[in-house]
Scaffold this motif. Structure first.
Motif, PDB file in Angstrom:
ATOM      1  N   ASP A  73      -9.265   0.765 -13.281  1.00 22.94           N
ATOM      2  CA  ASP A  73      -8.164   1.158 -12.396  1.00 22.94           C
ATOM      3  C   ASP A  73      -6.845   0.470 -12.736  1.00 22.94           C
ATOM      4  OD1 ASP A  73      -9.795   2.839 -11.010  1.00 22.94           O
ATOM      5  OD2 ASP A  73     -10.067   1.522  -9.281  1.00 22.94           O
ATOM      6  N   ALA A  74      -6.830  -0.343 -13.787  1.00 25.50           N
ATOM      7  CA  ALA A  74      -5.627  -1.135 -14.087  1.00 25.50           C
ATOM      8  C   ALA A  74      -4.415  -0.247 -14.367  1.00 25.50           C
ATOM      9  CB  ALA A  74      -5.890  -2.061 -15.267  1.00 25.50           C
ATOM     10  N   LEU A  75      -4.584   0.805 -15.152  1.00 29.91           N
ATOM     11  CA  LEU A  75      -3.439   1.659 -15.484  1.00 29.91           C
ATOM     12  C   LEU A  75      -2.920   2.396 -14.258  1.00 29.91           C
ATOM     13  CD1 LEU A  75      -4.545   3.032 -18.961  1.00 29.91           C
ATOM     14  CD2 LEU A  75      -2.664   1.451 -18.491  1.00 29.91           C
ATOM     15  N   ALA A  76      -3.812   2.784 -13.367  1.00 34.13           N
ATOM     16  CA  ALA A  76      -3.364   3.435 -12.133  1.00 34.13           C
ATOM     17  C   ALA A  76      -2.560   2.465 -11.275  1.00 34.13           C
ATOM     18  CB  ALA A  76      -4.571   3.965 -11.349  1.00 34.13           C
ATOM     19  N   ILE A 105     -15.007 -14.225  -8.860  1.00 32.06           N
ATOM     20  CA  ILE A 105     -14.109 -13.860  -7.769  1.00 32.06           C
ATOM     21  C   ILE A 105     -14.175 -12.349  -7.576  1.00 32.06           C
ATOM     22  CG2 ILE A 105     -11.725 -13.875  -6.950  1.00 32.06           C
ATOM     23  CD1 ILE A 105     -11.231 -16.246  -8.873  1.00 32.06           C
ATOM     24  N   GLU A 106     -14.481 -11.910  -6.372  1.00 33.07           N
ATOM     25  CA  GLU A 106     -14.644 -10.480  -6.128  1.00 33.07           C
ATOM     26  C   GLU A 106     -13.305  -9.746  -6.108  1.00 33.07           C
ATOM     27  OE1 GLU A 106     -16.933  -9.566  -2.702  1.00 33.07           O
ATOM     28  OE2 GLU A 106     -18.593 -10.878  -3.249  1.00 33.07           O
ATOM     29  N   THR A 107     -13.316  -8.547  -6.659  1.00 27.90           N
ATOM     30  CA  THR A 107     -12.213  -7.605  -6.495  1.00 27.90           C
ATOM     31  C   THR A 107     -12.815  -6.269  -6.084  1.00 27.90           C
ATOM     32  OG1 THR A 107     -12.128  -6.598  -8.710  1.00 27.90           O
ATOM     33  CG2 THR A 107     -11.074  -8.757  -8.443  1.00 27.90           C
ATOM     34  N   LYS A 108     -12.026  -5.462  -5.386  1.00 27.36           N
ATOM     35  CA  LYS A 108     -12.554  -4.188  -4.898  1.00 27.36           C
ATOM     36  C   LYS A 108     -12.557  -3.101  -5.971  1.00 27.36           C
ATOM     37  CE  LYS A 108      -8.209  -2.418  -2.895  1.00 27.36           C
ATOM     38  NZ  LYS A 108      -7.563  -1.981  -1.636  1.00 27.36           N
ATOM     39  N   LEU A 143      -6.084  -6.784 -14.056  1.00 27.84           N
ATOM     40  CA  LEU A 143      -6.351  -6.273 -15.403  1.00 27.84           C
ATOM     41  C   LEU A 143      -7.830  -6.303 -15.756  1.00 27.84           C
ATOM     42  CD1 LEU A 143      -4.933  -5.266 -18.025  1.00 27.84           C
ATOM     43  CD2 LEU A 143      -4.882  -7.656 -18.772  1.00 27.84           C
ATOM     44  N   GLY A 144      -8.554  -7.299 -15.263  1.00 30.75           N
ATOM     45  CA  GLY A 144      -9.968  -7.394 -15.593  1.00 30.75           C
ATOM     46  C   GLY A 144     -10.530  -8.729 -15.169  1.00 30.75           C
TER      47      GLY A 144
END
Length: 525
Positions: A73-76, A105-108, A143-144
């Motif tokens: 989803d980084a580009l969006a 570390i969690e990200t959605k 970014l990741g």
């Protein structure tokens, strides 16, 4: 929920663009913002450039193995930042800036949070850690996720820093055969290699400061309670904290400023909002003129001593009044800290695992131990899990021995340690070498480092520790630590900035297979 491809595969496909690829190597946040402001490059183009650099260097080329997964989803997110900027609705200094986040570390985003362990390969929580949520609210592009020492280096006393079953062995961009240190090894190597301008690490004792120092970065281990730990795979609620890692003090301060927020789910952060400010704004006005600085000189080899003496000369030239101090005898602090970490590891990890998705079958530390035993070929090819086994035998957070150990370690590290050293010098800042240069990666004997370390007292006391590049020792980075009492980040960042600007000590990596460091160059005598 969208299907997730194999965890080890990076999102390598980067859409073609007619725009000339922006120059991102060694680019600061200010550089990226200037590109976006003057139309030289969009956030989308910058994000594409970082993805292309990761694809070219992380699993091919130098094979740093610093990134576990890029974010589909980084580009969006970058396109959304471009749209906000075009509409005049920028969210702040990080809007459109790609940030890498340690993989505990969690990200959605639709990627797992693994802590480097195959036991958590299905841990796709689709929730943001509150610390990530405030970054996202400021427009940062996630970014990741970066590789790390598995389980943040707590599974074994004989571990290999930078190795995880999910991500493999992280390499140091300065010399591929040297440790990147841990546990935030992937963030350290990735930011040094310009896979992003800034990244997030976590520290329990040394895991921001060591990889920052050994990868030539600025790293800040904040005061405990400044940054939320909710939805971060835990070791210890007494000592865990996320922290910013960057190539400059300014960028670390910008990122840190955005990370701070009170979180009702993390009682330690109750007063965090009181300390939320723009920590980068006052840096250009910082001064060391007339400032008393306590200096601790640990045992170290001649080359590290020379680098430290040169750093002290820079501080003195900037007007600092240097006062030598000794570290007090703090008998039993190591054993007390370890007892705390073992007890809190079991309690805190069990609490965390209970909140993971049903796809995660390891619901307790005991389950993780069993998983490792059943999958020993992939999970334990180099070292075991004796620390996990010891933690499983602990008696909980009401155990009088644990409570006594916590009180003892806190007293020794704070009142009788850092506080006493600063008081003796009449100073607000303590400086010492962060670590020595990186040791050889060794999958047979594990980490072999036994040189100086600045991390223990700040980690146990909960006080901040800022490391700033101090140059190279025979081709390998070393750092200078600025340590203070709780909530002294403004003072430390200001002092670190003055030193950084006067010394210009950071040297970019050259991606060498090996560094000719010679005998005895592991930071010891």
């Amino acid at each position: 929920m969208r299907a997730i491809s194999a965890l080890l595969l990076l999102t390598a496909a980067v859409p073609a663009t007619a725009q000339i690829a922006p120059k991102i190597e060694e680019a600061s946040i200010a550089d990226l913002r200037a590109m976006m402001a003057d139309g030289t490059a969009s956030s989308e183009a910058i994000t594409q450039a970082y993805l292309a650099r990761i694809a070219a260097m992380d699993r091919t080329g130098p094979t740093l193995r610093s990134v576990i997964a890029t974010n589909p989803d980084a580009l969006a997110q970058a396109k959304a930042a471009d749209a906000r900027r075009k509409a005049g609705k920028s969210l702040g200094p990080l809007d459109g800036v790609p940030v890498l986040v340690k993989d505990n570390i969690e990200t959605k985003d639709p990627i797992a949070t693994t802590a480097g362990s195959l036991a958590l390969k299905d841990n796709v929580t689709l929730r943001d850690a509150p610390m990530v949520a405030v970054l996202r609210a400021g427009g940062a592009v996630i970014l990741g996720k970066t590789n790390l020492s598995e389980w943040a280096n707590i599974r074994s006393n004989n571990s290999v820093s930078g190795w995880s079953a999910v991500g493999g062995q992280v390499r140091n961009p300065y010399a591929f055969d040297r440790t990147p240190c841990g546990s935030s090894s992937g963030t350290g190597a990735a930011i040094a290699a310009s896979f992003a301008a800034v990244g997030i690490g976590t520290e329990t004792d040394g895991s921001v400061v060591c990889p920052s120092s050994i990868n030539g970065l600025v790293g800040l281990k904040p005061t405990i309670g400044m940054v939320s730990r909710t939805h971060v795979v835990p070791i210890s609620h007494s000592q865990d904290t996320p922290g910013p890692m960057a190539r400059s003090v300014t960028d670390a301060a910008i990122l840190f400023s955005q990370m701070i927020a009170s979180d009702p789910a993390d009682p330690a952060t109750r007063d965090a909002d009181l300390f939320k400010r723009d920590y980068a704004a006052d840096l250009p006005r910082a001064t060391l003129n007339g400032v008393r600085v306590a200096v601790y000189r640990p045992a170290m080899n001649a080359d590290l001593t020379k680098a430290f003496d040169a750093a002290l000369a820079v501080l003195k030239a900037q007007g600092a009044v240097l006062v030598d101090v000794e570290k007090p005898k703090l008998d039993g602090i190591g054993a007390a800290e370890f007892a705390v970490l073992l007890t809190e590891l079991r309690a805190d990890l069990n609490s965390y695992l209970a909140t993971t998705p049903p796809a995660v079958k390891t619901r307790t530390l005991a389950d993780v131990i069993a998983f490792n035993e059943a999958n020993a070929a992939t999970e334990m090819p180099y070292f075991g899990q004796e620390t996990f086994l010891a933690a499983e035998k602990t008696n909980g957070l009401t155990d009088p021995e644990y409570l006594g150990a916590r009180a003892k370690s806190l007293r020794l590290a704070g009142k009788e340690g850092i506080d006493a050293m600063l008081a003796k010098a009449g100073a607000q800042i303590l400086v010492e070498p962060s670590y020595g240069p990186g040791w050889l990666i060794d999958h047979v004997y594990g980490d072999q480092y036994n040189g100086p370390s600045s991390s223990d007292l700040p980690a146990v006391s909960g006080y901040p520790n800022l490391t700033v590049p101090m140059g190279l020792v025979r081709g390998l980075p070393v750092g200078l630590s600025f340590i203070g009492r709780a909530h002294s980040e403004t003072t430390l960042l200001g002092a670190g900035y003055v030193y950084e600007q006067a010394s210009k000590a950071r040297v970019a990596p050259r991606y060498l297979p090996s560094a000719d460091v010679g005998p005895g160059m592991d930071g010891t005598r």
